[in-house]
Each structure stands twice: as structure tokens, then as C-alpha cells.
Design a protein around this motif. Sequence first.
Motif, short mmCIF file in Angstrom:
data_model
loop_
_atom_site.label_atom_id
_atom_site.label_comp_id
_atom_site.label_asym_id
_atom_site.label_seq_id
_atom_site.Cartn_x
_atom_site.Cartn_y
_atom_site.Cartn_z
N LEU A 124 1.03 -1.04 -0.11
CA LEU A 124 -0.22 0.12 0.10
C LEU A 124 0.69 1.20 0.02
N ALA A 125 0.53 2.20 -0.55
CA ALA A 125 1.21 3.48 -0.87
C ALA A 125 0.36 4.86 -0.26
N PRO A 126 -0.16 4.78 0.85
CA PRO A 126 -1.11 6.17 0.94
C PRO A 126 -0.07 7.46 0.79
N VAL A 127 -0.87 8.39 0.55
CA VAL A 127 -0.40 9.79 0.45
C VAL A 127 -0.44 10.21 2.04
N ARG A 128 0.79 11.15 2.24
CA ARG A 128 1.00 11.65 3.71
C ARG A 128 0.49 13.10 3.69
N THR A 129 -0.32 13.48 4.80
CA THR A 129 -0.44 14.79 4.75
C THR A 129 0.88 15.63 5.53
N ASP A 130 0.66 17.08 5.48
CA ASP A 130 1.96 17.64 5.91
C ASP A 130 2.13 17.21 7.61
N TYR A 172 -0.37 12.39 8.34
CA TYR A 172 -1.37 11.40 8.41
C TYR A 172 -1.47 10.51 7.07
N ARG A 173 -1.73 9.35 7.23
CA ARG A 173 -2.03 8.74 5.97
C ARG A 173 -3.57 8.90 5.29
N ILE A 174 -3.59 9.10 4.17
CA ILE A 174 -4.67 9.34 3.23
C ILE A 174 -4.78 8.24 2.32
N TYR A 175 -5.86 7.29 2.24
CA TYR A 175 -6.12 6.44 1.32
C TYR A 175 -7.15 6.72 0.26
N GLN A 176 -7.03 6.11 -1.05
CA GLN A 176 -7.98 6.48 -2.04
C GLN A 176 -8.92 5.23 -1.97
N GLU A 177 -10.09 5.49 -2.63
CA GLU A 177 -11.22 4.45 -2.78
C GLU A 177 -10.64 3.20 -3.24
N SER A 178 -9.65 3.29 -4.20
CA SER A 178 -9.15 2.07 -4.65
C SER A 178 -8.50 1.11 -3.77
N ARG A 215 -7.81 -2.94 -3.23
CA ARG A 215 -6.33 -3.44 -3.14
C ARG A 215 -6.00 -4.21 -1.68
N VAL A 216 -6.77 -3.60 -0.70
CA VAL A 216 -6.58 -4.38 0.60
C VAL A 216 -7.36 -5.60 0.61
N ALA A 217 -8.58 -5.76 -0.14
CA ALA A 217 -9.26 -7.00 -0.34
C ALA A 217 -8.30 -7.87 -1.11
N ARG A 218 -7.71 -7.85 -2.30
CA ARG A 218 -6.68 -8.64 -2.91
C ARG A 218 -5.57 -8.86 -2.15
N ILE A 219 -4.97 -8.14 -1.45
CA ILE A 219 -3.85 -8.27 -0.41
C ILE A 219 -4.19 -9.55 0.51
#
Length: 150
Positions: free
Chosen positions: A26-32, A35-41, A45-49
Motif C-alpha cells: 500500500l502507498a498512502p499519501v501523507r499529509t503535512d 497522516y495517511r490518506i487512502y484512495q477509494e481504490s 487493493r486491501v481485499a486482494r492483499i
Amino acid sequence: MRIGDLSARTGASVRMLRYYEEQGLLAPVRTDSGYRIYQESDVDRVARIRCMLSAALPSGVVGEALKFLLDGRAVIPDEPADRARLADTLEGELDLLTEKIESLQHSRELLATIVSDVRGDVVGPGRPGDPGCAVRRSVRKAGPAIGPVR
């Protein structure tokens, strides 16, 4: 969405989501503020993992397979060499899993025989040519009960 939201939607613990990130799955975007921010996709991805990890695939193999399982649909690699490499890797894991299943089935059969022998008050190996695996005790002795072996 934040990590707690992804956890709630996927059933994966926050700790597991962090592990998936450490493994590069997983590669979440990080806020300043970090905090980790995840996308709907990432829900898919987690289900497949989780599916692949529950099939006993190592995280490195899962990472390779995920390259071709993005955007909610399976995609076969375009390059024949990539397809062959991925198929060989997955087939190797399938073979290992088959060996583990066979080993577990053998262990289960042995354990079932032991349970049957214990319930039938029999001990020891049978004699060659005997259909049974064990022989009955000749004299029943009183003694302390044997608890479960752990």
C-alpha cells in the motif's frame, strides 16, 4: 479516507494496514502532519492483499501480483516474459501450498489414528501384517490421567 476508515471498510486492522505499507503493498499519501490518506481504490487493493496472503503467498509475491491487479479488475501482463515470470512464481507458490496440504493431511491421518487408539485403549505399533495400527493393552493399570500434550 484515513487509516481508521480503511480499517473499518476492509476488516484489516490498523496494524495490518501499516504492515502492508511497510511491505510496499500500500502507498498512502501523507499529509503535512504525517497522516495517511487512502484512495477509494485502496479498499479493493486491501481485499486482494488479504486474499493472497490468506492463500499463504509471501508478501513479495503479493507485491509482484498486485502490479497486474489494479483498478478493480485483473490485468494480464502485456509482455510474454512478464506473464511467464509471474505464472512461474505463482505456480511455485501453488506447488508449495500443495505440499503443505499433503503434509497436513498426513499429519491429520496420524492424529486421527492416535485419537482412535487412545479412545479404544490401545497402545504401541501394530505387528507387520496386522490391519490395525496398534495393539490392545494386555492389562489395564490404574494411574494418573494424562492430560493433553501441547
